[in-house]
Scaffold this motif. Structure first.
Motif, PDB file in Angstrom:
ATOM      1  N   ILE A 202       0.867  -1.180   0.000  1.00  9.85           N
ATOM      2  CA  ILE A 202       0.000   0.000   0.000  1.00  9.85           C
ATOM      3  C   ILE A 202       0.901   1.225   0.000  1.00  9.85           C
ATOM      4  O   ILE A 202       1.735   1.376   0.896  1.00  9.85           O
ATOM      5  CB  ILE A 202      -0.892   0.004   1.264  1.00  9.85           C
ATOM      6  N   ASP A 203       0.785   2.069  -1.015  1.00 14.35           N
ATOM      7  CA  ASP A 203       1.627   3.270  -1.104  1.00 14.35           C
ATOM      8  C   ASP A 203       0.723   4.492  -1.308  1.00 14.35           C
ATOM      9  O   ASP A 203      -0.138   4.498  -2.190  1.00 14.35           O
ATOM     10  CB  ASP A 203       2.611   3.139  -2.275  1.00 14.35           C
ATOM     11  N   MET A 204       0.910   5.501  -0.475  1.00 12.31           N
ATOM     12  CA  MET A 204       0.086   6.705  -0.580  1.00 12.31           C
ATOM     13  C   MET A 204       0.408   7.437  -1.886  1.00 12.31           C
ATOM     14  O   MET A 204       1.548   7.456  -2.331  1.00 12.31           O
ATOM     15  CB  MET A 204       0.368   7.667   0.587  1.00 12.31           C
TER      16      MET A 204
ATOM     17  N   VAL B 294       7.818   0.356   5.048  1.00 12.07           N
ATOM     18  CA  VAL B 294       9.095   0.447   4.331  1.00 12.07           C
ATOM     19  C   VAL B 294       9.558   1.878   4.127  1.00 12.07           C
ATOM     20  O   VAL B 294      10.728   2.122   3.889  1.00 12.07           O
ATOM     21  CB  VAL B 294       9.087  -0.268   2.963  1.00 12.07           C
ATOM     22  N   SER B 295       8.627   2.819   4.166  1.00 18.80           N
ATOM     23  CA  SER B 295       9.024   4.224   4.120  1.00 18.80           C
ATOM     24  C   SER B 295       7.874   5.000   4.738  1.00 18.80           C
ATOM     25  O   SER B 295       6.899   4.397   5.195  1.00 18.80           O
ATOM     26  CB  SER B 295       9.279   4.680   2.678  1.00 18.80           C
ATOM     27  N   ILE B 296       7.967   6.312   4.720  1.00 15.72           N
ATOM     28  CA  ILE B 296       6.932   7.102   5.397  1.00 15.72           C
ATOM     29  C   ILE B 296       5.545   6.861   4.807  1.00 15.72           C
ATOM     30  O   ILE B 296       4.545   6.974   5.509  1.00 15.72           O
ATOM     31  CB  ILE B 296       7.310   8.609   5.384  1.00 15.72           C
ATOM     32  N   ASP B 297       5.453   6.441   3.539  1.00 16.62           N
ATOM     33  CA  ASP B 297       4.112   6.298   2.956  1.00 16.62           C
ATOM     34  C   ASP B 297       3.857   4.918   2.340  1.00 16.62           C
ATOM     35  O   ASP B 297       3.025   4.774   1.469  1.00 16.62           O
ATOM     36  CB  ASP B 297       3.865   7.409   1.927  1.00 16.62           C
ATOM     37  N   GLU B 298       4.570   3.906   2.826  1.00 15.28           N
ATOM     38  CA  GLU B 298       4.549   2.615   2.146  1.00 15.28           C
ATOM     39  C   GLU B 298       4.504   1.455   3.130  1.00 15.28           C
ATOM     40  O   GLU B 298       5.330   1.396   4.036  1.00 15.28           O
ATOM     41  CB  GLU B 298       5.853   2.508   1.368  1.00 15.28           C
ATOM     42  N   PHE B 299       3.581   0.522   2.924  1.00 17.10           N
ATOM     43  CA  PHE B 299       3.368  -0.547   3.896  1.00 17.10           C
ATOM     44  C   PHE B 299       3.114  -1.876   3.195  1.00 17.10           C
ATOM     45  O   PHE B 299       2.281  -1.963   2.297  1.00 17.10           O
ATOM     46  CB  PHE B 299       2.146  -0.220   4.767  1.00 17.10           C
TER      47      PHE B 299
HETATM   48 MG    MG Z   1       6.442   5.496  -1.327  1.00 12.95          MG
END
Ligand code: MG
Ligand code: TTP
Ligand code: MG
Length: 352
Positions: A7-9, A103-108
């Motif tokens: 899931i990536d914003m 995995v990063s501020i906007d990625e799960f």
């Molecule tokens: Mg991202």
């Protein structure tokens, strides 16, 4: 068979700004450096689709964006707000999956193998997650679904903006076959250039290369390259508290043996790790560094101290590990800082 979602914003930093000022949705909006009427230095962190329509994109010099669209809305980063929105999204996703790997501020990443029995259920489930994030956090996202993390990540890229894409295991290889090597998750531009020079341009071509010949050129990374090209990824989804280690890596623009450049990179990676550990309330006891040299050989060094939650310890220990182990003028391509021996101290927080 596994069911993995990424899931990536969508256009995350600007999407956050649009919550504060909904009128920005209609307007090309950029978060990044101050353009200073075209004289500004620094880059675009991200921009909304109203700006992307004009060719503006992440990492573009801010002066260039200004040339294209001087009347766009230019905003500075409000990092703590983005972080609070990121935590909110994490909590929402957590209601849908037992383990959430950020995995990063906007990625799960989430693994739903136990929850879902059929791939078609996954599409329905992803829709519900997407709707929950949209209504509760007021943020748009895209979702990639596949049998492994590698393909889920690339499916998400193809789903953007605001889409859901499912790539079944049987279709994974053909899904990436025609992609340029640099488009594959895990292959950077330097590696792509080297592979191109060896005669490989697409995933399909690289998939046919023998592991032996890849290892001759890339060492153990050759196995990884073979796996990527063949859509193979056995790695598991792990939530931070369960992870054996957390690490940050950087690949240098050009290979370097400059101690100042390397030290400053170690400090930056250590500080990013420190921030992540603090926000997740995780303490650690072992610090390690990984050096990958120009010839792709690697060396690992580590030291165990007492269990601590002091982020300053990471940089200090990593820097001395580097000093003790650096091989003078040997050029480094990629650098990693890692902490392990992790323990959550979240539950103790309420005591204070
Ligand atoms: Mg991202
Ligand atoms: P991304 O998920 O890569 O990009 P994005 O969310 O802006 O756009 P997309 O819809 O294509 O996913 O990155 C997430 C945030 O991280 C992004 O909003 C800004 C920030 N960021 C950086 O700080 N540096 C970078 O180089 C990039 C690409 C993004
Ligand atoms: Mg994003």
């Amino acid at each position: 068979m596994r069911v993995i979602m990424l899931i990536d914003m969508d256009y995350f930093f600007v999407a956050c700004e649009e919550i504060k000022r909904p009128e920005l949705k209609q307007k090309p909006t950029i978060v990044g450096a101050d353009p200073k009427e075209g004289k500004g230095r620094g880059v675009v962190m991200t921009c909304n689709y109203a700006a992307r329509k004009f060719g503006i994109h992440s990492a573009m010099p801010i002066s260039q964006a200004y040339k294209i669209k001087p009347d766009a809305e230019y905003l500075p980063m409000d990092y703590s707000y983005y972080e609070s929105k990121s935590n909110e999204v994490f909590s929402i996703i957590k209601t849908f999956a037992e383990k959430v790997e950020q995995v990063s501020i906007d990625e799960f990443f989430i693994d739903l193998s136990v929850t879902l029995s059929e791939a078609s259920d996954a599409l329905e489930y992803a829709k519900r997650i997407k709707e929950a994030i949209a209504t509760r956090a007021k943020l748009p996202c895209s979702i990639g679904i596949s049998e492994n993390k590698l393909i889920a990540k690339m499916a998400c890229e193809k789903a953007k903006p605001s889409g859901i894409k499912l790539v079944r295991g049987a279709d994974a290889k053909s899904f990436i076959a025609k992609m340029k090597l640099g488009e594959l998750y895990g292959i950077g531009s330097k590696t792509e250039e080297r592979l191109n020079a060896l005669g490989y341009t697409t995933a399909e071509e690289l998939a046919k290369a023998s592991i032996m010949s890849l290892m001759e050129n890339f060492g153990s990374f050759g196995i990884e390259l073979h796996n990527i090209a063949n859509a193979i990824d056995e790695s598991e989804v792990v939530e931070a508290g369960d992870a054996k280690s957390i690490s940050r890596e950087q690949t240098f623009e050009s290979d370097t043996s400059n101690p100042a450049e390397i030290s400053s990179s170690i400090r930056r990676l250590a500080s990013e790790l420190g921030t992540e550990l603090e926000s997740k309330k995780i303490s650690f006891k072992t610090i390690g560094i990984k050096l990958r040299y120009s010839d792709f050989s690697e060396s690992l060094h580590g030291r165990t101290i007492r269990q601590t939650n002091q982020p300053g310890q990471i940089a200090e220990t990593a820097l001395s590990l580097f000093k003790e182990n650096s091989e003078g003028r040997r050029k480094i391509r990629k650098l990693g800082v890692r902490v392990s021996g992790l323990t959550s101290y979240r539950s103790q927080k309420s005591l204070f």
